[in-house]
Design an enzyme around this catalytic site. Structure first.
Site, PDB file in Angstrom:
ATOM      1  N   ASP A 254       0.836  -1.206   0.000  1.00 31.73           N
ATOM      2  CA  ASP A 254       0.000   0.000   0.000  1.00 31.73           C
ATOM      3  C   ASP A 254       0.875   1.261   0.000  1.00 31.73           C
ATOM      4  OD1 ASP A 254      -2.334   1.414  -0.066  1.00 31.73           O
ATOM      5  OD2 ASP A 254      -2.815   1.153   2.051  1.00 31.73           O
TER       6      ASP A 254
ATOM      7  N   ASN B 121     -10.955  -2.664  -5.514  1.00 31.81           N
ATOM      8  CA  ASN B 121     -10.150  -1.741  -6.342  1.00 31.81           C
ATOM      9  C   ASN B 121     -10.783  -1.430  -7.704  1.00 31.81           C
ATOM     10  OD1 ASN B 121      -6.960  -2.964  -5.072  1.00 31.81           O
ATOM     11  ND2 ASN B 121      -8.091  -1.142  -4.465  1.00 31.81           N
TER      12      ASN B 121
HETATM   13  C1  IPE Z   1      -5.414  -2.787  -0.373  1.00 31.03           C
HETATM   14  O1  IPE Z   1      -5.019  -1.471  -0.565  1.00 31.03           O
HETATM   15  C2  IPE Z   1      -5.386  -3.531  -1.670  1.00 31.03           C
HETATM   16  C3  IPE Z   1      -4.070  -3.715  -2.295  1.00 31.03           C
HETATM   17  C4  IPE Z   1      -2.934  -3.391  -1.781  1.00 31.03           C
HETATM   18  C5  IPE Z   1      -4.103  -4.349  -3.576  1.00 31.03           C
HETATM   19  P1  IPE Z   1      -6.089  -0.301  -0.746  1.00 31.03           P
HETATM   20  O2  IPE Z   1      -5.338   0.950  -0.832  1.00 31.03           O
HETATM   21  O3  IPE Z   1      -7.005  -0.626  -1.862  1.00 31.03           O
HETATM   22  O4  IPE Z   1      -6.913  -0.419   0.621  1.00 31.03           O
HETATM   23  P2  IPE Z   1      -7.801   0.657   1.366  1.00 31.03           P
HETATM   24  O5  IPE Z   1      -8.784   1.179   0.371  1.00 31.03           O
HETATM   25  O6  IPE Z   1      -6.887   1.733   1.840  1.00 31.03           O
HETATM   26  O7  IPE Z   1      -8.420  -0.096   2.497  1.00 31.03           O
HETATM   27  C1  IPE Z   2      -1.427   0.087  -3.446  1.00 29.27           C
HETATM   28  O1  IPE Z   2      -1.152   1.448  -3.484  1.00 29.27           O
HETATM   29  C2  IPE Z   2      -1.567  -0.509  -4.818  1.00 29.27           C
HETATM   30  C3  IPE Z   2      -2.938  -0.995  -5.132  1.00 29.27           C
HETATM   31  C4  IPE Z   2      -3.969  -0.957  -4.347  1.00 29.27           C
HETATM   32  C5  IPE Z   2      -3.103  -1.549  -6.457  1.00 29.27           C
HETATM   33  P1  IPE Z   2      -2.338   2.485  -3.574  1.00 29.27           P
HETATM   34  O2  IPE Z   2      -2.674   2.703  -4.995  1.00 29.27           O
HETATM   35  O3  IPE Z   2      -3.470   2.052  -2.712  1.00 29.27           O
HETATM   36  O4  IPE Z   2      -1.665   3.785  -2.977  1.00 29.27           O
HETATM   37  P2  IPE Z   2      -2.332   4.823  -1.995  1.00 29.27           P
HETATM   38  O5  IPE Z   2      -2.854   4.059  -0.824  1.00 29.27           O
HETATM   39  O6  IPE Z   2      -3.424   5.491  -2.757  1.00 29.27           O
HETATM   40  O7  IPE Z   2      -1.224   5.739  -1.631  1.00 29.27           O
HETATM   41 MG    MG Z   3      -3.978   2.352  -0.787  1.00 34.05          MG
END
Ligand code: IPE
Ligand code: IPE
Ligand code: MG
Length: 249
Positions: free
Chosen positions: A27, A75
């Site tokens: 994340d 997502n």
């Molecule tokens: C969790 O991250 C999913 C992945 C890392 C693929 P998100 O960024 O989607 O999770 P939330 O929305 O902060 O809970």
């Molecule tokens: C995790 O990074 C990758 C996926 C969920 C695919 P994020 O895209 O959630 O990055 P933040 O949380 O918005 O910084």
């Molecule tokens: Mg994220």
């Protein structure tokens, strides 16, 4: 020099007490990019490099299984452009990295509902799983369109169907049987979960499998999660007393 230092297990880690399966919630890609004035997708691109190095690190340090959360069932609610970029990135990475993973003895698996993914991506997924099925150096699992609740719901549906067909008795439904219906069937549960970027939640990841897993949260954004960050996480892991409900040894 750094690579040299980290090529082998750092000397302050006990090789006998390493987690046998590490799960990661990668994340913070978007925030990593925004902080630098880049578009979010630049963070995903960099994050893919981080994952590649972590996989190699697991192999170098003797950790036999790594499971990474790449795309959750939630997502899909992101902007279409970002979702499209991620799907293309997965496909491109598989195409580009497969030969090397094969050479390194990586066995690749996927968990999640793959049925809704684009045909071209599913073809790469099938190819990767088939080609690497017998490899033994590291077991690398990628969670794509993965959600724990969806996983448990499909398990219940299939168990109910099998019971209705007379293939199993309701009395036979126990923990071991449920495990056989999960996407992760046959893979031991993670010993250690790492989530980067400061969020302290599971976001629908491996809810069943993480029942007794040690959890580690770090403020570091995923693209910055390098070998030293992993080293620190493993030091934390090795200080934990895993009691599994018993009294301390
Ligand atoms: C969790 O991250 C999913 C992945 C890392 C693929 P998100 O960024 O989607 O999770 P939330 O929305 O902060 O809970
Ligand atoms: C995790 O990074 C990758 C996926 C969920 C695919 P994020 O895209 O959630 O990055 P933040 O949380 O918005 O910084
Ligand atoms: Mg994220």
């Amino acid at each position: 020099m750094q690579t040299q230092t980290y090529a082998q297990l750092p000397s302050d880690l006990n090789p006998q007490r390493l987690p046998q399966h590490v799960a990661v919630i990668m994340d913070g890609n978007g925030r990593w990019a925004s902080k630098r004035g880049f578009p979010r997708i630049a963070g995903h691109r960099q994050g893919a490099k981080t994952l590649k190095d972590l996989l190699r690190c697991c192999k170098d340090w003797g950790i036999p299984a790594l499971t990474a959360y790449a795309f959750s069932t939630e997502n899909w609610q992101r902007p279409l452009k970002e979702v499209g970029f991620l799907m293309r990135l997965f496909e491109r990475l598989l195409r580009r990295e497969l030969a090397e993973m094969q050479r390194e003895g990586v066995r690749i698996s996927f968990v999640g509902d793959l049925s809704v993914l684009a045909d071209s991506l599913r073809q790469e997924i099938d190819r990767a799983m088939t080609l690497t099925a017998k490899n033994q150096a590291v077991h690398f699992t990628v969670a794509i369109n993965y959600g724990s609740r969806a996983e448990l719901a499909q398990a219940c549906r299939r168990i109910a169907t099998h019971a209705q067909q007379g293939l199993l008795q309701p009395d036979a439904v126990d923990e071991a049987l449920i495990e056989q219906y999960l996407y992760t069937q046959g893979t031991p549960d993670p010993d250690f979960l790492i989530r980067t970027s400061g969020e302290q939640r599971l976001s629908n990841y491996l809810l069943w499998q993480l029942a007794y897993t040690e959890l580690y949260f770090t403020e570091t954004f995923w693209p910055d999660f390098d070998r030293e960050a992993f080293h620190q996480a493993l030091l934390y892991y090795q200080k934990r007393d895993r009691r599994f409900g018993k009294v301390a040894a």
